[in-house]
Every structure is written in structure tokens, then in C-alpha cells.
Design an enzyme around this catalytic site. Structure first.
Site, PDB file in Angstrom:
ATOM      1  N   LYS A  78      29.942  40.468  34.846  1.00  0.00           N
ATOM      2  CA  LYS A  78      31.056  40.704  35.771  1.00  0.00           C
ATOM      3  C   LYS A  78      30.932  42.101  36.395  1.00  0.00           C
ATOM      4  O   LYS A  78      30.524  43.053  35.706  1.00  0.00           O
ATOM      5  CB  LYS A  78      32.379  40.567  34.984  1.00  0.00           C
ATOM      6  CG  LYS A  78      33.648  40.634  35.830  1.00  0.00           C
ATOM      7  CD  LYS A  78      34.909  40.423  34.977  1.00  0.00           C
ATOM      8  CE  LYS A  78      36.173  40.451  35.819  1.00  0.00           C
ATOM      9  NZ  LYS A  78      37.402  40.227  35.011  1.00  0.00           N
ATOM     10  N   SER A 158      40.788  36.805  37.050  1.00  0.00           N
ATOM     11  CA  SER A 158      39.945  37.574  37.937  1.00  0.00           C
ATOM     12  C   SER A 158      38.458  37.289  37.762  1.00  0.00           C
ATOM     13  O   SER A 158      37.675  37.570  38.664  1.00  0.00           O
ATOM     14  CB  SER A 158      40.189  39.072  37.720  1.00  0.00           C
ATOM     15  OG  SER A 158      39.783  39.465  36.418  1.00  0.00           O
ATOM     16  N   SER A 182      42.428  36.621  32.488  1.00  0.00           N
ATOM     17  CA  SER A 182      41.289  36.531  33.406  1.00  0.00           C
ATOM     18  C   SER A 182      40.012  35.927  32.855  1.00  0.00           C
ATOM     19  O   SER A 182      39.076  35.707  33.613  1.00  0.00           O
ATOM     20  CB  SER A 182      40.961  37.915  33.952  1.00  0.00           C
ATOM     21  OG  SER A 182      41.845  38.218  34.982  1.00  0.00           O
TER      22      SER A 182
HETATM   23  N1  GLN Z   1      46.088  37.481  36.794  1.00  0.00           N
HETATM   24  C1  GLN Z   1      46.506  38.608  36.032  1.00  0.00           C
HETATM   25  C2  GLN Z   1      46.727  39.787  36.938  1.00  0.00           C
HETATM   26  O1  GLN Z   1      46.606  39.621  38.095  1.00  0.00           O
HETATM   27  C3  GLN Z   1      45.524  38.914  34.940  1.00  0.00           C
HETATM   28  C4  GLN Z   1      44.318  39.589  35.415  1.00  0.00           C
HETATM   29  C5  GLN Z   1      43.364  39.899  34.303  1.00  0.00           C
HETATM   30  O2  GLN Z   1      43.459  39.360  33.198  1.00  0.00           O
HETATM   31  N2  GLN Z   1      42.475  40.825  34.593  1.00  0.00           N
HETATM   32  O3  GLN Z   1      47.024  40.847  36.513  1.00  0.00           O
END
Ligand code: GLN
Length: 495
Positions: A78, A158, A182
Site C-alpha cells: 500500500k 482506503s 480500511s
Molecule cells: N473509512 C474510514 C475513514 O474514512 C476508515 C479509514 C481507514 O481505516 N483508514 O476514516
């Protein structure tokens, strides 16, 4: 052997050991699959020369009989992980041109275990999002489609690039990070497995920070066994991260016995939401039956503070983000705005941050700054921290009462169409995290396992939440669920 990129990590490991293939052949097969999948926009920086060099070194180690756990296994990383000399931008324009001088501890651990890096994977900007649509590279695309409908779907976020790449067999496994879901939400949207370990299992050192008290790295893989193998290699005690724990890392693969007789599985009533699609509810019921058939005792439990989790998360995460992102000021890293005559340092900061950060990141920085400001600190931030403690206590009480793992849906829906949420209130997007954020707030391990499909053929995931530090046990329960569900579908290739 054909289509080496379609192997699991365990299959590739065994084939390498048996001399049936080479890491170079595996790597070439993945590189060809990546080049043929630009339509998925999963890889945002390809590193073929590095990959082939690492593969060659791995082949030499295997030939010399010195093969560590992931020797010769091609992976994607990532873009949130700093990788030495390779662009690491957290999918943000503000880190344009940034090539770290150092390697994150997790990616270093993977390389020490012999892994090969194919390149960097797409994601939401600074890991803020649930659809990969906030990326400066444009969204990654889900390889799955709704039956014959060719609407492009989100791979989730994400870690959308990681999910898309693993699901489409562009790599054997990928790293993800999970601050509020995410790893687990994109895994559920793409029919793969993803585990977020207990907070402190993986070092955060060299992972670009979003919300430091919630961020954890974890693997995203084709099945549960691969998650066990890859997680093992990622975990370590790291003196460079004061929140990384000095606990031994057990042999997670050895924990996969397939025996969960006598375990107690809790079903939290607060996770049954009004208006939740019937398919999700049915999948949850099937999951309960599968675990009961395997000899577990299934009990109803209550986690009464669940409804406050999303609001608490969307105070704490932006608060920490606003503080962590203060370092991007145009002085030390990446992008700096062009200045007009007479501009001073304040204009430099303002213009650089306005140009470098996308809308969602700016929204989080503003919310975070607001909730931390002198007049509102107690009303929002401190209150959210108290709620967080109560959410954690709910889980502690359930585990103290004898629950070994908790079963919930992973997401409130299957993958949605790209752009479908564009006009919606941001809270609509935040609702994607309703089943996952509690786990980050409580610091617990959570795993998403593909367990079925909806009526349009899209994958759906179930989430298991475990006791702290008991990832082996959690992986074993997930392994039982995986085998009982028998999810083997793959997306039909259109890209
Ligand atoms: N969707 C969540 C956010 O927007 C979690 C993102 C994540 O776990 N990095 O914060």
C-alpha cells in the site's frame, strides 16, 4: 505450471520449495498480470526492476536451502508504507516526488522474510475514505461486477488498490492498513480475506500516520491461511514505535487446526441495523449456523455503546489526523506552491496545503482542528475519549463473560458504484464503517472473511472480532467459517 499469479501464498511457497517453479517465474507472471490490468488502477507505482532483482536473490536463497517464510513471494505494498527510494505518497499530491530514505518496519520485515515487492498500491488519500475515490491517482476499480451490468464498482477503501490487486490475482498478497475498517471493508467488497491485528502487533514506524491511536497494518490475501502466514512475517516488537508490544509472535499458521469445538461465539444485538439489506442479515444467520455446526456455542450478547462508535471515531480520527498532518507544510516534504511577489511564510503554508490536500483531507483537518480547539476540547474530544473507553469496556465485559469471538457482518452492503456516493452527505460514506470502527476504538483484532454473494453476484463478508493478542484463535475461527462457506468464486475477467 501456468498462471502462477493465481496461486495462493501457501501454494507458491510449497511449489518453490519443491522446485516446481521459481520466484522469477512467479514474479514475471504477476508483472504481466499487472501490465494487463491498468484498467483497475490498482498499482500506482510499478517496481519491476526491483521485483526481478529480489526474485533472483530469493531463487538463490531457495537453491541454497535457506528459504525464510515468504521467500520469493511477490506482494504489493500500500502507498501508505514508506519504501526506501520508491515513491511513497499516501495517494496525496502534497507528497509529490517524496522518496523515503528509509524502509517501514513492516515492509522491512516482509523483505527480511524474503518477499518480493511488485510496486505500490492505490488507496484513499492519507487512508481517509471508504471507496478509494479520494486518491490523487483517481480511484482503483473493483474487478467484480453486478452480473452483466458493466457499472464500475468501488473496491472499497482506503486499501482499495490492495483489495483490487489481490482479488484480480495481480499479486499473491498485499499490505493494508486499517484505522476504522480500511482492511476489512475492501476485503469484503472484493471477496478476499483481510485481518487487522491487535493494536500494537505491527509496528507503525514508517507508515504514514493518519490517526496514530487507531492505525494498524495487516495483510490482505486470497485466503485465511495466507493471512496467517503473512501476518506472522509482518509482526514484530519495534523499539522505534513506543506502542509496539514486546510479546512473542506465535505461529499463526499452526493455529489453523479447524477445531473450534467448545468455543463461545457472541452475536451482538446492536449490530442488527434498521434497513439493513435482508441478504446481509441472512448471511449473518448462515454464519452463526456454520459456527454452531462446527461445535461452537453461539450466544446473544449486548455491546450497548455501539451506537456511539461512529460519532466518537469521527471526532478522534480527525483530531489525530489534524495533528499528524500539520507536518506537511511545504518546507520538509513534497509539494510546495508557487508563490507570488510579496507572499510570506503564511501564504506559503496556506497555498501549499490548499493545493496539496484533497477535499476529504481538508474536511478532516478542519473538523479535527475544531474539536481540539480550546473552547470545544471538552465538549467533543474529551467526550469522545470517554465514549471510546465505554466501547472498549463493552468488549472487555463480553470476553470476561466467556465469549471467545464475536460474529458480525463486515459491511452494511455489497460494493457500491463508483460515483454513487458523490452527491451524498459525507455521513452516508462514513456509515460504511459502522461494523468496523468499534474494533479500532477498542484496539482489538478483527478479520473479514468472504462468506457469500448477494443476488447480483457480488461478494459479501462476515467479520469476526477476537480477544486481544489472540489472533491465532481468531484466524482459526475464520478458517472454520471459510471452509464451511466454501467461497471460491472469482471475478469474471473484463479488464
Ligand atoms: N473509512 C474510514 C475513514 O474514512 C476508515 C479509514 C481507514 O481505516 N483508514 O476514516
Amino acid at each position: 505450471m501456468t498462471e502462477l499469479n493465481k496461486l495462493t501464498i501457501a501454494q507458491a511457497r510449497d511449489a518453490l520449495k519443491a522446485g516446481e517453479t521459481t520466484s522469477t517465474a512467479l514474479t514475471e507472471s504477476c508483472l504481466a498480470a499487472i501490465d494487463a490490468a491498468d484498467a483497475l488502477n490498482a498499482f500506482v507505482h510499478k517496481t519491476p526492476e526491483l521485483a526481478l532483482e529480489q526474485a533472483k536473490a530469493a531463487d538463490a536463497r531457495i537453491a541454497a536451502g535457506d528459504a525464510p517464510a515468504l521467500c520469493g513471494i511477490p506482494l504489493g505494498i500500500k502507498d501508505l508504507f514508506c519504501t526506501k527510494g520508491v515513491p511513497s505518497q499516501a495517494a496525496s499530491n502534497i507528497l509529490e516526488g517524496f522518496k523515503p530514505e528509509y524502509e517501514s518496519t513492516v515492509s522491512q520485515n516482509l523483505f527480511d522474510a524474503g518477499a518480493v515487492m511488485l510496486g505500490k498500491l492505490n488507496m484513499d488519500e492519507f487512508a481517509m475514505g471508504s471507496s478509494n475515490e479520494t486518491s490523487c491517482y483517481g480511484n482503483a476499480v473493483n474487478p467484480w461486477r453486478r452480473g452483466n451490468d458493466d457499472t464500475a464498482l468501488t473496491p472499497g477503501g482506503s486499501s482499495g488498490g490492495s483489495a483490487s490487486a489481490v482479488s484480480a490475482d495481480l499479486c499473491l498478497g498485499a499490505t493494508g492498513t486499517d484505522t476504522g475498517g480500511s482492511i476489512r471493508q475492501p476485503a469484503a467488497f472484493t471477496g478476499i480475506t483481510g485481518i487487522k491485528p491487535t493494536y500494537g502487533r505491527c509496528s507503525r514506524w514508517g507508515i504514514i500516520a493518519f490517526a496514530s491511536s487507531l492505525d494498524q497494518a495487516g495483510p490482505m490475501t486470497k485466503d485465511v491461511r495466507d493471512s496467517a502466514i503473512m501476518l506472522q512475517a509482518m509482526c514484530s516488537h519495534d523499539p522505534k514505535d513506543s506502542t509496539s508490544v514486546d510479546f512473542p509472535v506465535p505461529d499463526f499458521e499452526a493455529a489453523l487446526t479447524g477445531d473450534i469445538r467448545g468455543k463461545t461465539i457472541g452475536i451482538p444485538k446492536e449490530y442488527r441495523l434498521d434497513g439493513m439489506p435482508e441478504e446481509i442479515d441472512q448471511l449473518w444467520t448462515r454464519g452463526k449456523e456454520m459456527l454452531a455446526d462446527a461445535g461452537a456455542k453461539v450466544v446473544d450478547i449486548s455491546l450497548p455503546h455501539t451506537k456511539y462508535a461512529l460519532p466518537a471515531y469521527y471526532v478522534i480520527a480527525p483530531a489525530e489526523a489534524s495533528s499528524n498532518l500539520a507536518r506537511y507544510d511545504g518546507v520538509r516534504y513534497g509539494h510546495r506552491a508557487k508563490l507570488a511577489a510579496g507572499d510570506g511564510i503564511t501564504e506559503m503554508y496556506e497555498k501549499t496545503r490548499a493545493e496539496g490536500f484533497g477535499h476529504e483531507v481538508q474536511r478532516r483537518v478542519m473538523v479535527g482542528t475544531y474539536v481540539l480547539s480550546a473552547g470545544f476540547y471538552d465538549a467533543y474530544y474529551n467526550r469522545a475519549r470517554k465514549v471510546r473507553a465505554l466501547i472498549k469496556k463493552d468488549f472487555d465485559d463480553a470476553f470476561a463473560a466467556g465469549v471467545d469471538a464475536i460474529l458480525t457482518p463486515a459491511t452494511p452492503s455489497a460494493a457500491f458504484g463508483l460515483g454513487e456516493m458523490a452527491e451524498a452527505d459525507p455521513v452516508q460514506m462514513y456509515l460504511n464503517d459502522v461494523f468496523t470502527v468499534t474494533v479500532n476504538l477498542a484496539g482489538l483484532p478483527g478479520i473479514s472473511v468472504p462468506a457469500g454473494v448477494d443476488k447480483r453476484g457480488l461478494p459479501l463478508g462476515l467479520q469476526l472480532i477476537g480477544r486481544p493478542w489472540e489472533e491465532g484463535d481468531l484466524l482459526n475461527t475464520a478458517y472454520v467459517l471459510e471452509r464451511a462457506a466454501g467461497f471460491v468464486s472469482k471475478p469474471a475477467k473484463w479488464w
